[in-house]
Scaffold this motif. Sequence first.
Motif, PDB file in Angstrom:
ATOM      1  N   MET A 144      -4.814  -2.460  -3.065  1.00 13.44           N
ATOM      2  CA  MET A 144      -3.472  -2.825  -2.622  1.00 13.44           C
ATOM      3  C   MET A 144      -3.382  -3.036  -1.110  1.00 13.44           C
ATOM      4  O   MET A 144      -2.378  -3.518  -0.601  1.00 13.44           O
ATOM      5  CB  MET A 144      -2.486  -1.747  -3.058  1.00 13.44           C
ATOM      6  N   THR A 151       2.289   1.967  -3.630  1.00  9.51           N
ATOM      7  CA  THR A 151       1.383   1.888  -4.772  1.00  9.51           C
ATOM      8  C   THR A 151       1.722   2.988  -5.778  1.00  9.51           C
ATOM      9  O   THR A 151       1.825   4.167  -5.420  1.00  9.51           O
ATOM     10  CB  THR A 151      -0.076   2.050  -4.309  1.00  9.51           C
ATOM     11  N   ARG A 183       0.830  -1.211   0.000  1.00  9.28           N
ATOM     12  CA  ARG A 183       0.000   0.000   0.000  1.00  9.28           C
ATOM     13  C   ARG A 183       0.862   1.258   0.000  1.00  9.28           C
ATOM     14  O   ARG A 183       0.557   2.229  -0.689  1.00  9.28           O
ATOM     15  CB  ARG A 183      -0.925  -0.017   1.224  1.00  9.28           C
TER      16      ARG A 183
END
Length: 429
Positions: A398, A326, A323
């Motif tokens: 994500m 990303t 995350r």
Amino acid sequence: MIFRTPGAKAFCAAAAVARMPISMMGLGIVLALNHLYDNWTVAGTMSAVYVLSAAVVTPFYARMFDRFGQLKVGRVALAVQVVAMLSFALGALLRIPLAVLFVLAVLTGITQFAFGALVRTRWAWALRGQQDDTLLNAAYAFESAIDETVFILGPIMAAFLATSVHPVSQLVFPALCALIGGSVFFSLKSTQPPVITVTPVEANAGGSVIGEGGNVRAGESSRKINAMSTRRHVKSALLYPGVALLVLVFIAFNTSFSAFDVSVTAMTKAMGVEKLVGLQLAMFALGSLVGALVFGSIKLKGSHWSHMVVLLAILSVWYIGFRLFTGNLIALGVVEVLAGLFVAPTFATGNLLIKEIVPEESLTEGLSWLATGNSLGVSLGSSIGGVVLDSMGVPAGMTLPFVATACAVPLAALAWGLARRRRRATMID
């Protein structure tokens, strides 16, 4: 060391080729359906339907393999599987109605069986008689390395074929791999595990046991005879303590992979570099390959359940990086490699747990229940990932790998605690 075993190289290589569909079909369906309908939810749901259908029937095939043998069941099952896969590819090529294509996805899914379970059962048979599980541990780790190699090559091939050859060609290639690899695998009769049929036995006058085929084993007691006679009906591998919890762990564990696959595919498309999706996914598998090789070369202290908890906890932490990075392909690739180091060891540990829990006559089924957990997790990840991407975007997608694997940690910890309690109870008895 493990390849000194006669026939091991041949069945290992054949099974590696036959496993290409597991790394290509899910992503291949997503790529094909999104190209045809420009809808991530439809693409993810179609992939999930295929994987879920496969998950439902995997234990059934496994029991058939255990009961009737790999060759007898495999030839027929393989032929049906290849026909179904090619039919789905043709349906997608002709752009038949979605409802009909969903039916074909179900039919394709229910023809799938777990080659990984079959080859691991062969390893267990080939390495029987060893004083400890050192060689089997190395063999299972090597098979996990092959799985990861397949997952390195599969996404790259699927993305290349879909973007450079034809949007449906990535569905035809795995069918050909299954046909070639599977045909060779089932033709290798010398390494095929025998069908274990427990039958009543008789004792001769000298106290020897006369078993199936007239084999005589001297010195067996009447109590052993009675025990063997009562094992005529083998219960489902899922009923052995710990197996059901391990399947739940693998469902949560595998949800992370397909959610990540769909999210990365959407991310690269949004960035205008969709052709790089296969390479990006391969970084994850590359780390897992390295992890498998390291895991197979060392002997860890403690129980397999403790290893499982630690591996999942570390993997969850690394997933946070998905995350955080990303949109940054280079940094994300580095985190993928580092996270991947703990993936194959987790798979190998699960297989070793099944080998430890489930008796030999149900080993293929036990290993296939893990494959079912894998498939259910992949199905959940694809469907949830598609919905999240359409409604909340790539960043939310994500985040899913961390959420999924974090759920697996307490399940593994619970199973570990129950296993320790059973061992203490056994020692007291």
